[in-house]
Design an enzyme around this catalytic site. Structure first.
Site, PDB file in Angstrom:
ATOM      1  N   ASN A   9       8.396   0.640  -5.832  1.00 51.90           N
ATOM      2  CA  ASN A   9       9.324   0.173  -4.799  1.00 51.90           C
ATOM      3  C   ASN A   9      10.056  -1.035  -5.361  1.00 51.90           C
ATOM      4  O   ASN A   9       9.487  -2.110  -5.484  1.00 51.90           O
ATOM      5  CB  ASN A   9       8.519  -0.198  -3.537  1.00 51.90           C
ATOM      6  N   LYS A  11      12.372  -2.689  -4.058  1.00 48.92           N
ATOM      7  CA  LYS A  11      12.812  -3.615  -2.991  1.00 48.92           C
ATOM      8  C   LYS A  11      14.269  -4.021  -3.243  1.00 48.92           C
ATOM      9  O   LYS A  11      15.068  -3.189  -3.675  1.00 48.92           O
ATOM     10  CB  LYS A  11      11.861  -4.807  -2.930  1.00 48.92           C
ATOM     11  N   HIS A  95       7.903   0.258   5.777  1.00 45.61           N
ATOM     12  CA  HIS A  95       7.307  -0.775   4.930  1.00 45.61           C
ATOM     13  C   HIS A  95       7.099  -2.055   5.749  1.00 45.61           C
ATOM     14  O   HIS A  95       7.882  -2.349   6.647  1.00 45.61           O
ATOM     15  CB  HIS A  95       8.235  -1.051   3.736  1.00 45.61           C
ATOM     16  N   GLU A  97       7.721  -5.018   5.180  1.00 46.20           N
ATOM     17  CA  GLU A  97       8.871  -5.941   5.196  1.00 46.20           C
ATOM     18  C   GLU A  97       9.893  -5.489   6.231  1.00 46.20           C
ATOM     19  O   GLU A  97      10.575  -6.320   6.839  1.00 46.20           O
ATOM     20  CB  GLU A  97       9.474  -6.042   3.788  1.00 46.20           C
ATOM     21  N   GLU A 167      -0.906  -0.544   2.822  1.00 48.69           N
ATOM     22  CA  GLU A 167      -0.505  -1.792   2.177  1.00 48.69           C
ATOM     23  C   GLU A 167      -0.931  -2.971   3.048  1.00 48.69           C
ATOM     24  O   GLU A 167      -0.233  -3.311   4.011  1.00 48.69           O
ATOM     25  CB  GLU A 167       1.019  -1.829   1.980  1.00 48.69           C
ATOM     26  N   GLY A 173       2.725  -8.988  -2.893  1.00 47.80           N
ATOM     27  CA  GLY A 173       3.449 -10.053  -3.580  1.00 47.80           C
ATOM     28  C   GLY A 173       2.675 -11.356  -3.672  1.00 47.80           C
ATOM     29  O   GLY A 173       3.228 -12.394  -4.029  1.00 47.80           O
ATOM     30  N   SER A 213      -0.067  -5.867  -4.841  1.00 50.00           N
ATOM     31  CA  SER A 213      -0.450  -6.502  -6.114  1.00 50.00           C
ATOM     32  C   SER A 213      -1.140  -5.540  -7.078  1.00 50.00           C
ATOM     33  O   SER A 213      -2.089  -5.925  -7.772  1.00 50.00           O
ATOM     34  CB  SER A 213      -1.307  -7.750  -5.861  1.00 50.00           C
TER      35      SER A 213
HETATM   36  P1  13P Z   1       3.592  -5.926  -4.780  1.00 53.38           P
HETATM   37  O1  13P Z   1       3.098  -4.858  -5.742  1.00 53.38           O
HETATM   38  O2  13P Z   1       4.668  -6.786  -5.352  1.00 53.38           O
HETATM   39  O3  13P Z   1       2.463  -6.693  -4.178  1.00 53.38           O
HETATM   40  O4  13P Z   1       4.306  -5.142  -3.563  1.00 53.38           O
HETATM   41  C1  13P Z   1       3.664  -4.101  -2.942  1.00 53.38           C
HETATM   42  C2  13P Z   1       4.618  -3.408  -2.068  1.00 53.38           C
HETATM   43  O5  13P Z   1       5.061  -3.934  -1.061  1.00 53.38           O
HETATM   44  C3  13P Z   1       5.052  -2.055  -2.462  1.00 53.38           C
HETATM   45  O6  13P Z   1       5.737  -1.427  -1.434  1.00 53.38           O
END
Ligand code: 13P
Length: 252
Positions: A9, A11, A95, A97, A167, A173, A213
């Site tokens: 992803n 983002k 997601h 976010e 997740e 992150g 992560s």
């Molecule tokens: P990270 O791997 O940066 O923690 O992000 C995970 C994520 O949100 C994937 O959709």
């Protein structure tokens, strides 16, 4: 036997030239991988060029969102027919976010998932608790609410086209990966819930990815867990060497 699926992803990262550079490197390194499904999910503006870049490779392309309406006066939105018309195969839906910053709810996740299936796209539906919810001992309640709310009204046949992604928001992150035991515990909970909602065959066939992560160093242990079927990778999918290493290490 469920085939593992590793999705990146991206983002809101990568300009056009950076996206092309990343794909060049990924193609050379993991363009021929077939033991696991590999998916990259760039921002909308790079979908067409990324599909082009993936031609003659086994890498599939996914979008990061989809609107549930068909064509219409919906400024700023992208519909299923547009995604399939450029060769997109997957779409990330719900997601954290989007739930956190853009008002996404179980209801809108449900509508987007229905739209994706209608257009033959494979939805990657995300669920996960935040830190306060985990610390309050509410993880399983939140997961039950996300899974049942997001996936209400689907048939067993629909479910087989859907990938779930667990997740935990506190692991996204932050560098804090859930331990493989913590992740497995929730994945097992989700699979048991799918069994109650549908049946054993559906629950056992559905793929559940872990996200938060994920790195080359922890993917092997994560996918060694009986209910973890791959990963949804954020930060480590932005560099070819780390994403390729995650794909390779998921096959060990
Ligand atoms: P990270 O791997 O940066 O923690 O992000 C995970 C994520 O949100 C994937 O959709």
């Amino acid at each position: 036997m469920r085939k593992k699926i590793i999705a990146g992803n991206w983002k809101m990262y990568k300009t056009a030239s950076e996206a092309a550079e990343l794909m060049d490197a990924l193609k050379k390194d993991i363009g021929g991988v077939s033991a696991v499904d590999v998916v990259v999910c760039p921002p909308f503006v790079h979908l067409g060029s990324t599909v082009e870049a993936c031609k003659a490779t086994s890498i599939a392309v996914g979008a990061q969102n989809i609107y549930w309406e068909e064509f219409g006066a919906f400024t700023g939105e992208v519909c299923g027919a547009m995604l399939t018309s450029v060769g997109v195969k997957y779409v990330i839906i719900g997601h954290s976010e989007r739930r956190q910053f853009f008002g996404e709810t179980n209801e809108t996740v449900n509508k987007r998932t229905k739209a994706a299936l209608k257009h033959g796209l494979k939805p990657i539906v995300c669920v996960g608790e935040n830190l306060a919810e985990r610390e309050a001992g509410r993880t399983f309640d939140v997961i039950r609410d996300h899974v049942m709310g997001s996936l209400s009204g689907f048939t067993k046949e629909d479910m087989l086209k859907i990938v779930l992604a667990y997740e935990p928001v506190w692991a996204i992150g932050t560098g804090k990966t859930a331990t493989s035991q913590q992740a497995q515990e929730v994945h097992k909970f989700i699979r048991d819930l799918l069994l109650k909602m549908f049946d054993r065959a559906t629950a056992e066939a559905m793929r559940i990815q872990y996200g938060g992560s994920v790195k080359p160093e922890n993917i092997t242990e994560l996918v060694a867990q009986p209910d973890i079927d791959g990963a949804l990778v954020g930060g480590a999918s932005l560099k070819a060497d780390s994403f390729a290493a995650i794909v390779r290490n998921s096959m060990n």
